[in-house]
Design a protein around this motif. Structure first.
Motif, mmCIF file in Angstrom:
data_model
loop_
_atom_site.group_PDB
_atom_site.id
_atom_site.type_symbol
_atom_site.label_atom_id
_atom_site.label_comp_id
_atom_site.label_asym_id
_atom_site.label_seq_id
_atom_site.Cartn_x
_atom_site.Cartn_y
_atom_site.Cartn_z
ATOM 1 N N GLY A 120 37.795 -39.598 -31.416
ATOM 2 C CA GLY A 120 37.961 -38.173 -31.193
ATOM 3 C C GLY A 120 36.677 -37.384 -31.219
ATOM 4 N N SER A 121 35.540 -38.000 -31.555
ATOM 5 C CA SER A 121 34.287 -37.251 -31.609
ATOM 6 C C SER A 121 33.728 -36.961 -30.221
ATOM 7 C CB SER A 121 33.253 -38.012 -32.438
ATOM 8 O OG SER A 121 33.019 -39.302 -31.894
ATOM 9 N N VAL A 122 34.186 -37.678 -29.210
ATOM 10 C CA VAL A 122 33.819 -37.425 -27.813
ATOM 11 C C VAL A 122 35.067 -36.982 -27.066
ATOM 12 C CG1 VAL A 122 33.041 -38.499 -25.652
ATOM 13 C CG2 VAL A 122 31.848 -38.994 -27.787
ATOM 14 N N SER A 123 34.905 -36.028 -26.155
ATOM 15 C CA SER A 123 36.045 -35.510 -25.382
ATOM 16 C C SER A 123 35.744 -35.574 -23.892
ATOM 17 C CB SER A 123 36.361 -34.062 -25.771
ATOM 18 O OG SER A 123 36.914 -33.990 -27.063
ATOM 19 N N ALA A 124 36.820 -35.637 -23.118
ATOM 20 C CA ALA A 124 36.733 -35.534 -21.663
ATOM 21 C C ALA A 124 37.377 -34.211 -21.257
ATOM 22 C CB ALA A 124 37.436 -36.704 -20.984
ATOM 23 N N ALA A 125 36.584 -33.323 -20.649
ATOM 24 C CA ALA A 125 37.072 -32.004 -20.236
ATOM 25 C C ALA A 125 37.284 -32.000 -18.723
ATOM 26 C CB ALA A 125 36.080 -30.915 -20.634
ATOM 27 N N PHE A 126 38.334 -31.297 -18.293
ATOM 28 C CA PHE A 126 38.689 -31.234 -16.879
ATOM 29 C C PHE A 126 38.638 -29.778 -16.416
ATOM 30 C CE2 PHE A 126 40.672 -34.929 -18.725
ATOM 31 C CZ PHE A 126 40.389 -35.937 -17.813
ATOM 32 N N VAL A 127 37.923 -29.572 -15.303
ATOM 33 C CA VAL A 127 37.763 -28.234 -14.720
ATOM 34 C C VAL A 127 38.009 -28.348 -13.219
ATOM 35 C CG1 VAL A 127 36.197 -26.289 -14.340
ATOM 36 C CG2 VAL A 127 36.090 -27.583 -16.493
ATOM 37 N N THR A 128 38.792 -27.450 -12.670
ATOM 38 C CA THR A 128 39.032 -27.416 -11.223
ATOM 39 C C THR A 128 38.191 -26.311 -10.602
ATOM 40 O OG1 THR A 128 40.972 -26.021 -11.604
ATOM 41 C CG2 THR A 128 41.350 -28.377 -11.312
ATOM 42 N N CYS A 129 37.652 -26.601 -9.421
ATOM 43 C CA CYS A 129 36.806 -25.648 -8.688
ATOM 44 C C CYS A 129 37.335 -25.495 -7.268
ATOM 45 C CB CYS A 129 35.359 -26.125 -8.657
ATOM 46 S SG CYS A 129 34.600 -26.245 -10.288
ATOM 47 N N PRO A 130 37.060 -24.344 -6.626
ATOM 48 C CA PRO A 130 37.596 -24.116 -5.279
ATOM 49 C C PRO A 130 36.978 -25.017 -4.218
ATOM 50 C CG PRO A 130 36.122 -22.341 -5.907
ATOM 51 C CD PRO A 130 36.331 -23.170 -7.130
ATOM 52 N N ASN A 131 35.726 -25.457 -4.418
ATOM 53 C CA ASN A 131 35.077 -26.317 -3.420
ATOM 54 C C ASN A 131 33.994 -27.147 -4.096
ATOM 55 O OD1 ASN A 131 32.599 -24.609 -3.483
ATOM 56 N ND2 ASN A 131 33.951 -23.125 -2.457
ATOM 57 N N GLU A 132 33.400 -28.043 -3.327
ATOM 58 C CA GLU A 132 32.400 -28.959 -3.872
ATOM 59 C C GLU A 132 31.109 -28.243 -4.237
ATOM 60 O OE1 GLU A 132 30.337 -33.271 -2.699
ATOM 61 O OE2 GLU A 132 31.812 -32.321 -1.380
ATOM 62 N N LYS A 133 30.758 -27.204 -3.500
ATOM 63 C CA LYS A 133 29.523 -26.469 -3.776
ATOM 64 C C LYS A 133 29.562 -25.848 -5.182
ATOM 65 C CE LYS A 133 26.640 -22.701 -1.989
ATOM 66 N NZ LYS A 133 26.691 -21.862 -3.183
ATOM 67 N N VAL A 134 30.653 -25.155 -5.507
ATOM 68 C CA VAL A 134 30.788 -24.545 -6.829
ATOM 69 C C VAL A 134 30.817 -25.623 -7.910
ATOM 70 C CG1 VAL A 134 32.305 -23.176 -8.300
ATOM 71 C CG2 VAL A 134 31.940 -22.507 -5.918
ATOM 72 N N ALA A 135 31.518 -26.712 -7.663
ATOM 73 C CA ALA A 135 31.622 -27.784 -8.647
ATOM 74 C C ALA A 135 30.257 -28.389 -8.952
ATOM 75 C CB ALA A 135 32.586 -28.849 -8.151
ATOM 76 N N LYS A 136 29.433 -28.615 -7.927
ATOM 77 C CA LYS A 136 28.110 -29.194 -8.142
ATOM 78 C C LYS A 136 27.215 -28.237 -8.924
ATOM 79 C CE LYS A 136 27.748 -32.469 -4.296
ATOM 80 N NZ LYS A 136 26.992 -32.821 -3.057
ATOM 81 N N GLU A 137 27.293 -26.951 -8.634
ATOM 82 C CA GLU A 137 26.470 -25.978 -9.352
ATOM 83 C C GLU A 137 26.820 -25.953 -10.849
ATOM 84 O OE1 GLU A 137 27.056 -22.299 -7.368
ATOM 85 O OE2 GLU A 137 25.755 -22.795 -5.655
ATOM 86 N N ILE A 138 28.103 -25.933 -11.133
ATOM 87 C CA ILE A 138 28.515 -25.920 -12.537
ATOM 88 C C ILE A 138 28.161 -27.239 -13.217
ATOM 89 C CG2 ILE A 138 30.488 -25.728 -14.097
ATOM 90 C CD1 ILE A 138 31.816 -23.893 -12.117
ATOM 91 N N ALA A 139 28.351 -28.353 -12.514
ATOM 92 C CA ALA A 139 28.053 -29.663 -13.096
ATOM 93 C C ALA A 139 26.573 -29.789 -13.442
ATOM 94 C CB ALA A 139 28.475 -30.762 -12.126
ATOM 95 N N ARG A 140 25.703 -29.383 -12.535
ATOM 96 C CA ARG A 140 24.271 -29.457 -12.808
ATOM 97 C C ARG A 140 23.880 -28.572 -13.986
ATOM 98 N NH1 ARG A 140 21.096 -32.021 -9.122
ATOM 99 N NH2 ARG A 140 22.082 -32.615 -7.136
ATOM 100 N N ALA A 141 24.496 -27.392 -14.063
ATOM 101 C CA ALA A 141 24.158 -26.454 -15.131
ATOM 102 C C ALA A 141 24.557 -26.995 -16.500
ATOM 103 C CB ALA A 141 24.823 -25.109 -14.872
ATOM 104 N N VAL A 142 25.751 -27.559 -16.633
ATOM 105 C CA VAL A 142 26.201 -28.037 -17.948
ATOM 106 C C VAL A 142 25.412 -29.266 -18.390
ATOM 107 C CG1 VAL A 142 28.516 -27.064 -17.689
ATOM 108 C CG2 VAL A 142 28.073 -29.413 -16.939
ATOM 109 N N VAL A 143 24.961 -30.098 -17.430
ATOM 110 C CA VAL A 143 24.149 -31.267 -17.791
ATOM 111 C C VAL A 143 22.744 -30.835 -18.190
ATOM 112 C CG1 VAL A 143 23.127 -33.404 -16.926
ATOM 113 C CG2 VAL A 143 25.512 -32.874 -16.404
#
Length: 232
Positions: free
Chosen positions: A106-129
């Motif tokens: 339980g010390s590691v989690s998998a979070a799920f987020v839906t985005c309207p398109n791939e462009k928004v998803a990549k921007e958010i993914a790069r930012a959180v990493v």
């Protein structure tokens, strides 16, 4: 009847356990335990009594021999009521850390987020990493989401009058420490184009220990600081 029955034991008669007093053959005082042995019924008793003693000794010996083998079974039976209580309450038993892995379930989690398109998803993914809010983000394109779209009046009533919508979205699967889920959620909300962004996190109970250790190691600095990074 025949002659006296043969003795089956070499123990002197004086050392035998005392039996019940024999009744006198023809009235008078009762005969003591060692008297009246010429009666057939008492001769039969005296011949069988050593056999009962031997059987009791054999039973006692077997119980000592079987005791070590029965101890593991007895210990499991003692744990049975606790397991049945957990099943009756509907709560599964708490998982224990894998032997030698050092991973706390339980010390590691998998979070799920839906985005309207791939462009928004990549921007958010790069930012959180980049902000070490996540060690890894997987993008799953072209998922179909079927959901209720509420109307403005639905927000102030208990009836749901919204229509059913079907959209194509991109799913983000984010791996991070469970302690960083609140900060991750806050950041996604600040940059996500949806008014109500979907962020769902599930704790990871088991997995590949080296990979889970890597997820914790990558995000350790942010977890230790205890401060959520800015959305800038």
């Amino acid at each position: 009847m025949g002659g006296p029955l043969p003795r089956t034991s070499s123990v002197p008669a004086a050392d035998w356990p005392a039996g019940p007093p024999r009744p006198a053959p023809s009235g008078g005082e009762a005969i003591g335990p060692l008297e009246g042995r010429d009666w057939p019924i008492w001769r039969l008793w005296d011949s069988l009594r050593p056999r009962h003693v031997a059987a009791a000794q054999a039973t006692l010996l077997l119980s000592f021999l079987w005791m070590p083998a029965l101890l593991p079974v007895a210990s499991r039976l003692l744990l049975l009521p606790r397991a049945l209580l957990s099943m009756a309450s509907g709560s599964p038993p708490l998982p224990s850390p894998a032997s030698g892995s050092g991973y706390v379930p339980g010390s590691v989690s998998a979070a799920f987020v839906t985005c309207p398109n791939e462009k928004v998803a990549k921007e958010i993914a790069r930012a959180v990493v980049e902000k070490r809010l996540a060690a890894c983000v997987n993008l799953i394109p072209q998922i179909t989401s079927i959901l209720c779209s509420p109307s403005f009046s639905d927000l102030f009533s208990y009836e749901w009058k919204g229509k059913i919508e079907e959209d194509s979205e991109v799913l983000m699967m984010i791996k991070t420490q469970s302690s960083l889920v609140p900060a991750l959620t806050e950041f996604v909300r600040s940059v996500h184009p949806y008014e109500v962004a979907e962020v769902i996190a599930l704790p990871v109970e088991q997995g590949n220990p080296p990979y889970l250790h890597w997820v914790r190691q990558v995000t350790e600095s942010v977890s230790d600081s205890g401060t959520a990074p800015s959305s800038a």
